[in-house]
Design an enzyme around this catalytic site. Sequence first.
Site, PDB file in Angstrom:
ATOM      1  N   TYR A  45     -63.718 -15.751  -9.431  1.00 13.92           N
ATOM      2  CA  TYR A  45     -62.297 -16.010  -9.700  1.00 13.92           C
ATOM      3  C   TYR A  45     -61.557 -16.349  -8.399  1.00 13.92           C
ATOM      4  O   TYR A  45     -60.708 -17.245  -8.351  1.00 13.92           O
ATOM      5  CB  TYR A  45     -61.714 -14.755 -10.370  1.00 13.92           C
ATOM      6  CG  TYR A  45     -60.364 -14.898 -11.019  1.00 13.92           C
ATOM      7  CD1 TYR A  45     -59.690 -16.118 -11.068  1.00 13.92           C
ATOM      8  CD2 TYR A  45     -59.750 -13.785 -11.614  1.00 13.92           C
ATOM      9  CE1 TYR A  45     -58.444 -16.227 -11.676  1.00 13.92           C
ATOM     10  CE2 TYR A  45     -58.509 -13.885 -12.221  1.00 13.92           C
ATOM     11  CZ  TYR A  45     -57.860 -15.097 -12.246  1.00 13.92           C
ATOM     12  OH  TYR A  45     -56.633 -15.185 -12.852  1.00 13.92           O
ATOM     13  N   ASN A  46     -61.895 -15.647  -7.313  1.00 12.69           N
ATOM     14  CA  ASN A  46     -61.262 -15.886  -6.008  1.00 12.69           C
ATOM     15  C   ASN A  46     -61.298 -17.360  -5.611  1.00 12.69           C
ATOM     16  O   ASN A  46     -60.310 -17.917  -5.142  1.00 12.69           O
ATOM     17  CB  ASN A  46     -61.966 -15.032  -4.942  1.00 12.69           C
ATOM     18  CG  ASN A  46     -61.568 -15.415  -3.533  1.00 12.69           C
ATOM     19  OD1 ASN A  46     -60.465 -15.137  -3.091  1.00 12.69           O
ATOM     20  ND2 ASN A  46     -62.479 -16.091  -2.822  1.00 12.69           N
ATOM     21  N   SER A  73     -61.623 -19.976  -7.601  1.00 14.77           N
ATOM     22  CA  SER A  73     -60.763 -20.781  -8.485  1.00 14.77           C
ATOM     23  C   SER A  73     -59.309 -20.742  -8.042  1.00 14.77           C
ATOM     24  O   SER A  73     -58.545 -21.661  -8.326  1.00 14.77           O
ATOM     25  CB  SER A  73     -60.832 -20.261  -9.917  1.00 14.77           C
ATOM     26  OG  SER A  73     -62.154 -20.228 -10.370  1.00 14.77           O
ATOM     27  N   ASP A 109     -74.770 -14.127 -14.172  1.00 15.11           N
ATOM     28  CA  ASP A 109     -74.035 -13.256 -13.252  1.00 15.11           C
ATOM     29  C   ASP A 109     -73.181 -12.267 -14.043  1.00 15.11           C
ATOM     30  O   ASP A 109     -73.026 -11.116 -13.642  1.00 15.11           O
ATOM     31  CB  ASP A 109     -73.136 -14.096 -12.338  1.00 15.11           C
ATOM     32  CG  ASP A 109     -73.940 -14.845 -11.280  1.00 15.11           C
ATOM     33  OD1 ASP A 109     -75.032 -14.356 -10.915  1.00 15.11           O
ATOM     34  OD2 ASP A 109     -73.490 -15.915 -10.834  1.00 15.11           O
ATOM     35  N   GLU A 125     -64.428  -8.472  -8.174  1.00 11.36           N
ATOM     36  CA  GLU A 125     -63.009  -8.398  -7.791  1.00 11.36           C
ATOM     37  C   GLU A 125     -62.216  -7.493  -8.707  1.00 11.36           C
ATOM     38  O   GLU A 125     -62.657  -7.144  -9.788  1.00 11.36           O
ATOM     39  CB  GLU A 125     -62.362  -9.798  -7.801  1.00 11.36           C
ATOM     40  CG  GLU A 125     -62.015 -10.375  -9.156  1.00 11.36           C
ATOM     41  CD  GLU A 125     -63.189 -10.888  -9.944  1.00 11.36           C
ATOM     42  OE1 GLU A 125     -63.530 -10.241 -10.956  1.00 11.36           O
ATOM     43  OE2 GLU A 125     -63.770 -11.914  -9.583  1.00 11.36           O
TER      44      GLU A 125
HETATM   45  P1  NAP Z   1     -67.189 -15.390 -18.085  1.00 14.71           P
HETATM   46  O1  NAP Z   1     -65.800 -15.801 -18.459  1.00 14.71           O
HETATM   47  O2  NAP Z   1     -68.302 -15.490 -19.063  1.00 14.71           O
HETATM   48  O3  NAP Z   1     -67.676 -16.134 -16.750  1.00 14.71           O
HETATM   49  C1  NAP Z   1     -66.975 -16.694 -15.782  1.00 14.71           C
HETATM   50  C2  NAP Z   1     -67.936 -17.510 -14.907  1.00 14.71           C
HETATM   51  O4  NAP Z   1     -67.991 -16.913 -13.616  1.00 14.71           O
HETATM   52  C3  NAP Z   1     -69.392 -17.581 -15.400  1.00 14.71           C
HETATM   53  O5  NAP Z   1     -69.862 -18.905 -15.203  1.00 14.71           O
HETATM   54  C4  NAP Z   1     -70.105 -16.599 -14.512  1.00 14.71           C
HETATM   55  O6  NAP Z   1     -71.483 -16.879 -14.351  1.00 14.71           O
HETATM   56  C5  NAP Z   1     -69.367 -16.827 -13.222  1.00 14.71           C
HETATM   57  N1  NAP Z   1     -69.475 -15.789 -12.192  1.00 14.71           N
HETATM   58  C6  NAP Z   1     -69.476 -14.426 -12.325  1.00 14.71           C
HETATM   59  N2  NAP Z   1     -69.580 -13.850 -11.118  1.00 14.71           N
HETATM   60  C7  NAP Z   1     -69.647 -14.861 -10.194  1.00 14.71           C
HETATM   61  C8  NAP Z   1     -69.773 -14.898  -8.786  1.00 14.71           C
HETATM   62  N3  NAP Z   1     -69.827 -13.778  -8.061  1.00 14.71           N
HETATM   63  N4  NAP Z   1     -69.823 -16.104  -8.176  1.00 14.71           N
HETATM   64  C9  NAP Z   1     -69.762 -17.250  -8.893  1.00 14.71           C
HETATM   65  N5  NAP Z   1     -69.649 -17.277 -10.223  1.00 14.71           N
HETATM   66  C10 NAP Z   1     -69.581 -16.093 -10.872  1.00 14.71           C
HETATM   67  O7  NAP Z   1     -67.105 -13.862 -17.596  1.00 14.71           O
HETATM   68  P2  NAP Z   1     -68.273 -13.013 -16.982  1.00 14.71           P
HETATM   69  O8  NAP Z   1     -69.546 -13.779 -17.015  1.00 14.71           O
HETATM   70  O9  NAP Z   1     -68.187 -11.669 -17.596  1.00 14.71           O
HETATM   71  O10 NAP Z   1     -67.799 -12.902 -15.466  1.00 14.71           O
HETATM   72  C11 NAP Z   1     -66.629 -12.215 -15.079  1.00 14.71           C
HETATM   73  C12 NAP Z   1     -66.162 -12.906 -13.836  1.00 14.71           C
HETATM   74  O11 NAP Z   1     -65.593 -14.148 -14.185  1.00 14.71           O
HETATM   75  C13 NAP Z   1     -65.062 -12.196 -13.079  1.00 14.71           C
HETATM   76  O12 NAP Z   1     -65.570 -11.185 -12.251  1.00 14.71           O
HETATM   77  C14 NAP Z   1     -64.435 -13.370 -12.320  1.00 14.71           C
HETATM   78  O13 NAP Z   1     -65.015 -13.547 -11.023  1.00 14.71           O
HETATM   79  C15 NAP Z   1     -64.768 -14.572 -13.155  1.00 14.71           C
HETATM   80  N6  NAP Z   1     -63.506 -15.143 -13.686  1.00 14.71           N
HETATM   81  C16 NAP Z   1     -63.137 -16.362 -13.245  1.00 14.71           C
HETATM   82  C17 NAP Z   1     -61.938 -16.906 -13.631  1.00 14.71           C
HETATM   83  C18 NAP Z   1     -61.544 -18.238 -13.098  1.00 14.71           C
HETATM   84  O14 NAP Z   1     -62.345 -18.830 -12.344  1.00 14.71           O
HETATM   85  N7  NAP Z   1     -60.366 -18.731 -13.405  1.00 14.71           N
HETATM   86  C19 NAP Z   1     -61.079 -16.202 -14.481  1.00 14.71           C
HETATM   87  C20 NAP Z   1     -61.490 -14.957 -14.925  1.00 14.71           C
HETATM   88  C21 NAP Z   1     -62.725 -14.426 -14.504  1.00 14.71           C
HETATM   89  P3  NAP Z   1     -72.559 -16.688 -15.516  1.00 14.71           P
HETATM   90  O15 NAP Z   1     -72.367 -17.845 -16.420  1.00 14.71           O
HETATM   91  O16 NAP Z   1     -73.861 -16.739 -14.772  1.00 14.71           O
HETATM   92  O17 NAP Z   1     -72.296 -15.381 -16.195  1.00 14.71           O
END
Ligand code: NAP
Length: 278
Positions: free
Chosen positions: A173-174, A176, A56, A133
Amino acid sequence: MTQTNIIDKVTRVAIVANGKYQSRRIASKLFARFKEDERFYLSKKDPDIVISIGGDGMLLSAFHMYEKNLDKVRFVGIHTGHLGFYTDYRDFEVEKLIENLHANKRRKISYPILQAKITLDDGRVFQVRALNEITIKRIEKTMVADVAINKVKLERFRGDGLLVSTPTGSTGYNKSLGGAILHPTVEALQLTEISSLNNRVYRTLGSSVIVPKKDKIDIIPKRQGIYTISIDNKTMHYKNVSKIEYCIDKKKISFVATPFHTSFWERVTDAFIGELEL
Ligand code: NAP
Ligand code: MN
């Protein structure tokens, strides 16, 4: 039939992959496969189809690479890790994908994306788009910001920050942060708090707020300082942000429609629950 007509029928394909060995291997396999097929033309410029290989996260990057081409482009995700929310094909389904590109020439499925206008105190304005987001945080001290929906002042927020997500971003992130999971066809935005301060003095709603299409969310920071704004997988730092205005973008993201598309709820349980022993 003239030469131009033949060229018009050719589908322009861009392939983008993350650095994983498995992703690069699939990318070269696809390159070779498309090169020998005259119905496709490989081109990073002005593509009809963007194939993103990875997860993703890679699709988020592909979206930003081609966000100026949203009117025309359709995305396809191939996952080389686990099943994703934006990825439909597994790495060994390359032939199935090519077949589908032939069969469903123009079929697509579209989802809402987020638009934001960031205004700084010095007058600079940035117009941005997000697929998952946009967050605003103040790291050095508590963020104090007024939140308004359609100009109605909702609350004065105090805490780490605020997040606004798209329906497809709601599982990122939402989630979480305790936000709700929204089906991607619900045309709405979700405002979610990041560690709000709640006590006898300071009060916020505490829950996420889901706003319909056409509604506008404004966040107005009340203190001078450095703000960290994340747009999907990118992070920026700005001095003295005066306002961020969010709405659903007029444009949508389109994906190639897949006949065997895994249902959204299957993805949800697969990603967050795993094997169910009933
Ligand atoms: P990352 O740090 O490598 O990945 C964060 C995780 O979020 C990965 O497992 C990614 O999947 C997954 N992800 C991305 N979009 C998603 C969605 N729409 N629904 C469910 N899971 C999703 O960073 P990245 O891969 O560049 O992704 C950036 C995204 O990470 C941001 O847009 C945000 O949504 C998320 N994030 C989450 C947190 C948290 O949960 N605390 C904090 C910061 C950012 P893949 O392994 O398939 O890439
Ligand atoms: Mn990732």
